[in-house]
Design a protein around this motif. Structure first.
Motif, PDB file in Angstrom:
ATOM      1  N   THR A  20      78.614  16.905  66.901  1.00 40.96           N
ATOM      2  CA  THR A  20      79.209  17.921  65.815  1.00 40.96           C
ATOM      3  C   THR A  20      79.988  17.302  64.189  1.00 40.96           C
ATOM      4  O   THR A  20      79.489  17.905  63.201  1.00 40.96           O
ATOM      5  CB  THR A  20      80.670  18.305  66.447  1.00 40.96           C
ATOM      6  OG1 THR A  20      79.969  19.057  67.955  1.00 40.96           O
ATOM      7  CG2 THR A  20      81.114  20.135  65.647  1.00 40.96           C
ATOM      8  N   LEU A  21      80.221  15.863  64.452  1.00 45.98           N
ATOM      9  CA  LEU A  21      80.246  15.147  63.551  1.00 45.98           C
ATOM     10  C   LEU A  21      79.541  14.856  62.658  1.00 45.98           C
ATOM     11  O   LEU A  21      79.844  14.774  61.517  1.00 45.98           O
ATOM     12  CB  LEU A  21      81.540  13.926  64.446  1.00 45.98           C
ATOM     13  CG  LEU A  21      81.763  12.753  63.258  1.00 45.98           C
ATOM     14  CD1 LEU A  21      82.490  12.695  63.668  1.00 45.98           C
ATOM     15  CD2 LEU A  21      80.603  11.644  62.470  1.00 45.98           C
ATOM     16  N   VAL A  22      78.191  14.635  62.768  1.00 46.81           N
ATOM     17  CA  VAL A  22      77.326  14.332  62.411  1.00 46.81           C
ATOM     18  C   VAL A  22      76.533  15.859  61.680  1.00 46.81           C
ATOM     19  O   VAL A  22      76.694  16.421  60.515  1.00 46.81           O
ATOM     20  CB  VAL A  22      75.400  13.807  63.593  1.00 46.81           C
ATOM     21  CG1 VAL A  22      74.918  13.811  62.477  1.00 46.81           C
ATOM     22  CG2 VAL A  22      76.059  12.251  63.828  1.00 46.81           C
ATOM     23  N   THR A  23      76.996  16.923  62.302  1.00 50.56           N
ATOM     24  CA  THR A  23      76.296  18.139  61.176  1.00 50.56           C
ATOM     25  C   THR A  23      77.387  18.577  60.023  1.00 50.56           C
ATOM     26  O   THR A  23      76.851  18.976  59.316  1.00 50.56           O
ATOM     27  CB  THR A  23      76.226  19.536  62.510  1.00 50.56           C
ATOM     28  OG1 THR A  23      77.468  19.583  63.132  1.00 50.56           O
ATOM     29  CG2 THR A  23      74.921  19.152  63.703  1.00 50.56           C
ATOM     30  N   GLN A  24      78.278  18.040  60.719  1.00 54.29           N
ATOM     31  CA  GLN A  24      79.540  18.907  59.264  1.00 54.29           C
ATOM     32  C   GLN A  24      80.055  17.085  58.957  1.00 54.29           C
ATOM     33  O   GLN A  24      80.243  17.522  57.178  1.00 54.29           O
ATOM     34  CB  GLN A  24      81.713  18.945  60.407  1.00 54.29           C
ATOM     35  CG  GLN A  24      80.577  19.835  61.338  1.00 54.29           C
ATOM     36  CD  GLN A  24      82.313  20.792  62.173  1.00 54.29           C
ATOM     37  OE1 GLN A  24      82.997  19.039  61.785  1.00 54.29           O
ATOM     38  NE2 GLN A  24      82.241  21.429  62.811  1.00 54.29           N
ATOM     39  N   GLY A  25      79.681  15.889  58.696  1.00 58.62           N
ATOM     40  CA  GLY A  25      79.648  14.952  58.256  1.00 58.62           C
ATOM     41  C   GLY A  25      79.156  15.167  56.406  1.00 58.62           C
ATOM     42  O   GLY A  25      78.199  16.041  55.705  1.00 58.62           O
ATOM     43  N   PHE A  26      80.366  15.546  55.685  1.00 58.43           N
ATOM     44  CA  PHE A  26      79.944  15.607  54.563  1.00 58.43           C
ATOM     45  C   PHE A  26      80.062  14.603  53.252  1.00 58.43           C
ATOM     46  O   PHE A  26      79.016  13.688  52.019  1.00 58.43           O
ATOM     47  CB  PHE A  26      81.006  16.401  53.905  1.00 58.43           C
ATOM     48  CG  PHE A  26      80.239  17.135  52.132  1.00 58.43           C
ATOM     49  CD1 PHE A  26      79.247  18.295  51.849  1.00 58.43           C
ATOM     50  CD2 PHE A  26      81.433  16.939  50.763  1.00 58.43           C
ATOM     51  CE1 PHE A  26      79.214  18.719  50.322  1.00 58.43           C
ATOM     52  CE2 PHE A  26      81.366  16.978  49.535  1.00 58.43           C
ATOM     53  CZ  PHE A  26      80.103  17.947  49.846  1.00 58.43           C
ATOM     54  N   VAL A  27      80.498  13.127  53.096  1.00 62.29           N
ATOM     55  CA  VAL A  27      80.874  12.764  51.696  1.00 62.29           C
ATOM     56  C   VAL A  27      80.512  11.428  51.882  1.00 62.29           C
ATOM     57  O   VAL A  27      79.677  11.359  51.041  1.00 62.29           O
ATOM     58  CB  VAL A  27      82.273  11.537  52.394  1.00 62.29           C
ATOM     59  CG1 VAL A  27      82.543  10.841  51.254  1.00 62.29           C
ATOM     60  CG2 VAL A  27      84.158  12.739  52.347  1.00 62.29           C
ATOM     61  N   TYR A  28      79.832  10.962  53.318  1.00 57.99           N
ATOM     62  CA  TYR A  28      78.644   9.690  52.922  1.00 57.99           C
ATOM     63  C   TYR A  28      77.366  10.325  53.327  1.00 57.99           C
ATOM     64  O   TYR A  28      76.696   9.625  52.492  1.00 57.99           O
ATOM     65  CB  TYR A  28      79.229   8.916  54.629  1.00 57.99           C
ATOM     66  CG  TYR A  28      80.270   8.286  54.945  1.00 57.99           C
ATOM     67  CD1 TYR A  28      80.656   7.084  54.088  1.00 57.99           C
ATOM     68  CD2 TYR A  28      81.328   8.753  55.796  1.00 57.99           C
ATOM     69  CE1 TYR A  28      81.964   6.571  54.374  1.00 57.99           C
ATOM     70  CE2 TYR A  28      82.329   7.903  55.615  1.00 57.99           C
ATOM     71  CZ  TYR A  28      83.094   7.236  55.166  1.00 57.99           C
ATOM     72  OH  TYR A  28      83.840   6.005  55.494  1.00 57.99           O
ATOM     73  N   ALA A  29      77.114  11.607  53.656  1.00 59.05           N
ATOM     74  CA  ALA A  29      76.117  12.103  53.027  1.00 59.05           C
ATOM     75  C   ALA A  29      75.678  12.380  51.873  1.00 59.05           C
ATOM     76  O   ALA A  29      74.631  11.869  51.103  1.00 59.05           O
ATOM     77  CB  ALA A  29      75.645  13.032  54.766  1.00 59.05           C
TER      78      ALA A  29
END
Length: 282
Positions: free
Chosen positions: A210-219
């Motif tokens: 879930t953290l990976v799917t919601q990641g925004f800033v670093y991506a």
């Protein structure tokens, strides 16, 4: 008797009312995404229309735009790949670390576990510059591996702390008995501790993915090309163009990306709750 039946009826009425209210509240976002995904653009922007129903015939134009004019399917694949790799790295490092700290005698195990967890609480903005230097040093700019390398720095500390509490709830006597029967420490860990700890491990898997799917800033920072983006970044960037919001396509993308996680949560809800409660209460 009449008073008891009246209280039981009142309790059931209250129970089902609360259940119905929460069900509607939780299901409404999915209903809103679903109906918006198939509404025509004119139906969406006409303020005279009822927003909760189809006022015109449903359309697939928003799905066509999403699939044909963006790299949404590629973003889904990137997100799934990054999520699975990060989950594998997290489990590979967090599970043995948590087990070792849980079985460490004295107070040092708990202290080290808390120290590891505190690293998870460090705001991402403070880690932004050093992580960008690491990504540049590894020559991973504008690749999916940039976020794969970065995300475990957040998932491993939390997962280690969570699994520590779960492993501590397993009596060491079970492992001692297994070793008396001829198993080594490692075999007892694999054949006894891991099966008992499936609830905690599943919690780590769901949390990490879930953290990976919601990641925004670093991506957003480390990846610039559209073909390497994840869903959390690609959808808002390429479906919001200036002040033009492609609401139908946005809702369709959100619905498609969130449904698998929602189904996963519901299928393993009992184990997911046990992973948090058993590990936190000894």
């Amino acid at each position: 008797m009449a008073g008891v039946r009246a209280r039981q009826l009142a309790f059931r009425t209250f129970h089902w009312t609360v259940l119905a209210v929460f069900s509607v509240l939780l299901a409404f976002p999915f209903y809103w995404m679903l109906i918006t995904s198939f509404k025509r653009t004119g139906d969406l922007y006409d303020l005279r229309n009822n927003p909760f129903v189809f006022n015109q015939k449903p359309t697939l134009e928003h799905l066509r735009l999403l699939v044909n004019e963006t790299l949404f399917l590629r973003w889904l694949g990137n997100t799934a790949f990054a999520g699975l790799v990060v989950v594998a790295i997290t489990l590979l490092l967090a599970v043995p670390a948590a087990y070792a700290l849980a079985r460490l005698t004295g107070r040092w195990g708990g202290r080290i576990g808390i120290a590891i967890f505190l690293t998870y609480l460090v705001p991402p903005t403070l880690l932004f510059i050093p992580l960008s230097r690491i990504v540049a040093w590894l020559n991973l700019q504008d690749t999916l591996w940039a976020v794969i390398v970065v995300y475990p720095s957040f998932t491993i500390p939390f997962s280690t702390w969570l699994l520590m509490g779960f492993f501590k709830s397993i009596p060491p006597e079970l492992e001692d008995a297994a070793m008396v029967d001829g198993l080594t420490r490692f075999q007892a860990f694999l054949k006894l501790v891991i099966p008992i700890s499936l609830s905690g491990i599943l919690t780590v898997v769901i949390f990490t993915f879930t953290l990976v799917t919601q990641g925004f800033v670093y991506a957003l920072t480390f990846i610039s090309s559209a073909s390497h983006q994840t869903v959390g970044v690609g959808v808002p960037i390429y479906l919001v163009r200036g002040d033009v919001y492609y609401w139908g396509s946005l809702m369709a993308a959100c619905l498609i990306a969130s449904l698998p996680i929602a189904v996963l949560y519901n299928l393993f809800l009992d184990r997911f709750i046990a992973g948090f409660t058993v590990g936190s209460v000894k």
